[in-house]
Design an enzyme around this catalytic site. Structure first.
Site, PDB file in Angstrom:
ATOM      1  N   CYS A   1       0.834  -1.215   0.000  1.00  0.00           N
ATOM      2  CA  CYS A   1       0.000   0.000   0.000  1.00  0.00           C
ATOM      3  C   CYS A   1       0.862   1.256   0.000  1.00  0.00           C
ATOM      4  CB  CYS A   1      -0.925  -0.022   1.219  1.00  0.00           C
ATOM      5  SG  CYS A   1      -2.017   1.411   1.279  1.00  0.00           S
TER       6      CYS A   1
ATOM      7  N   CYS B   1      -0.545   4.135   2.102  1.00  0.00           N
ATOM      8  CA  CYS B   1      -0.372   3.973   3.557  1.00  0.00           C
ATOM      9  C   CYS B   1       1.090   4.205   3.959  1.00  0.00           C
ATOM     10  CB  CYS B   1      -0.743   2.560   4.014  1.00  0.00           C
ATOM     11  SG  CYS B   1      -2.162   1.831   3.233  1.00  0.00           S
ATOM     12  N   ASP B   2       2.021   3.668   3.193  1.00  0.00           N
ATOM     13  CA  ASP B   2       3.411   3.573   3.654  1.00  0.00           C
ATOM     14  C   ASP B   2       4.409   4.431   2.874  1.00  0.00           C
ATOM     15  OD1 ASP B   2       2.520   1.717   5.493  1.00  0.00           O
ATOM     16  OD2 ASP B   2       2.895   0.011   4.163  1.00  0.00           O
TER      17      ASP B   2
END
Ligand SMILES: Cc1cc2nc3c(=O)[nH]c(=O)nc-3n(C[C@H](O)[C@H](O)[C@H](O)COP(=O)(O)OP(=O)(O)OC[C@H]3O[C@@H](n4cnc5c(N)ncnc54)[C@H](O)[C@@H]3O)c2cc1C
Length: 310
Positions: free
Chosen positions: A134, A137-138
């Protein structure tokens, strides 16, 4: 309230929530069961520009909660639990979940797919320590650091482009010599100065002491292996259908997708499938939503007529 529903839906993605909107608006008693986060794969999509109604595109983490909000506002019930098995008991389709047994006359399987694992050394050991699925997200963890993206389809290109906002370089490792993604994403990736490609190449290992430090890349055409420094590795090699919990209840194709007719009905009365999980799905948000609507309408028809072929 008894736990017998008209329609049970497994999976809270675009297919499941659309089915839920149709079922709830038709005053069916419908429950959607989701094991992780309502929204499904859409939550991993950084920027969606091919879903109608959003001329400037929309972030997946915006669209996912909106789908849930719309469905529950119409009366869809939502339960956060994992389904482990499905069986038939007379007229009932029976789900065994972490939270107990659920029953309904109709079941819509909208369980989507999960990113396929590569099964290489370091993949599991360094998950969350540089290995991710992701970018939204990261990605910010890899500011000015080199990252590697595995895959050549839309997901890999979309996520690779997003990572260029943070990373110093993005190397896309693809096992073929041409991209599978749509032309507009491919053109943007090829035109981005931070992105380079390793064609005909596969990852053989992800290495690092406590976090990712490098990957081992093999050129499958020449057999040559070489380390490539990387702080982050984002894996999008393909998708595996989430159908393990169905066991032998309905026929699956060779890749594990549920076989349905054009109304999303399986060969088992009362059991339907919609979205990425079904055979020959286009594996897009809009097609998943369309499948969900079609499945709910077919289920409602069955509830009213009692005929599976109606
Ligand atoms: C990185 C990425 C970018 C993408 N970009 C785009 C894009 O730009 N445009 C586009 O159209 N498509 C895009 N896609 C594809 C799109 O996200 C999918 O086609 C769509 O989300 C599929 O929806 P679905 O409802 O069929 O399944 P999913 O969204 O996969 O939802 C299935 C749900 O079922 C749940 N589930 C599974 N098994 C169980 C169980 N046993 N018990 C309970 N719950 C269970 C899962 O947790 C999941 O939430 C992208 C995909 C990825 C990965």
């Amino acid at each position: 309230m008894s736990d017998r529903y008209d329609i049970l839906i497994v999976g809270g993605g675009a297919a499941g929530f659309t089915a839920g909107i149709y079922a709830a608006r038709d005053r069916c008693r419908a429950l959607l069961v989701e094991r992780f986060s309502p929204g499904g794969q859409v939550l991993n999509c950084e920027h969606i520009e091919n879903f109608p109604g959003f001329p400037d595109g929309v972030a997946g983490y915006t669209l996912g909660p909106l789908m849930q909000q719309q469905a529950t506002a119409h009366g869809l019930e939502l339960q956060m639990t994992e389904v482990h098995s499905v069986s038939l008991d007379g007229d009932d389709r029976v789900l065994e979940t972490d939270s107990g047994t659920l029953r309904a006359r109709c079941l819509i399987v909208a369980s989507g797919s999960s990113i396929t694992t590569l099964g290489i050394p370091g993949e599991a050991e360094l998950a969350g320590k540089g290995v991710s699925h992701c970018a939204s997200c990261d990605g910010a963890f890899f500011m000015d650091k080199p990252v590697v993206v595995v895959g050549g389809g839309d997901a890999a290109l979309d996520e690779g482009l997003h990572l260029t906002h943070y990373a110093s370089t993005v190397t896309i490792v693809h096992r073929r010599d041409a991209l599978r993604g749509c032309a507009s994403l491919s053109e943007r990736a090829r035109g981005n100065a931070k992105i380079t490609f390793r064609w005909n190449s596969e990852l053989r290992a992800i290495e690092g002491t406590s976090v990712v430090e490098r990957v081992l890349v093999e050129n499958v055409a020449t057999g040559e292996r070489a380390p490539l420094p990387a702080s982050g590795v984002f894996l999008y090699p393909g998708l595996t259908a989430n159908t393990g919990f169905l066991k032998a209840l309905v026929p699956l194709d060779a890749d594990g997708h549920v076989i349905t007719d054009l109304s999303m009905r399986t060969s088992v009365p009362g059991v339907l499938a919609a979205g990425d999980v079904r055979h020959e799905s286009a594996r897009q948000l809009v097609s998943s939503a369309g499948d969900g609507a079609t499945a709910a309408l077919a289920a409602i028809r069955y509830l009213r007529t009692g005929r599976w072929d109606a």
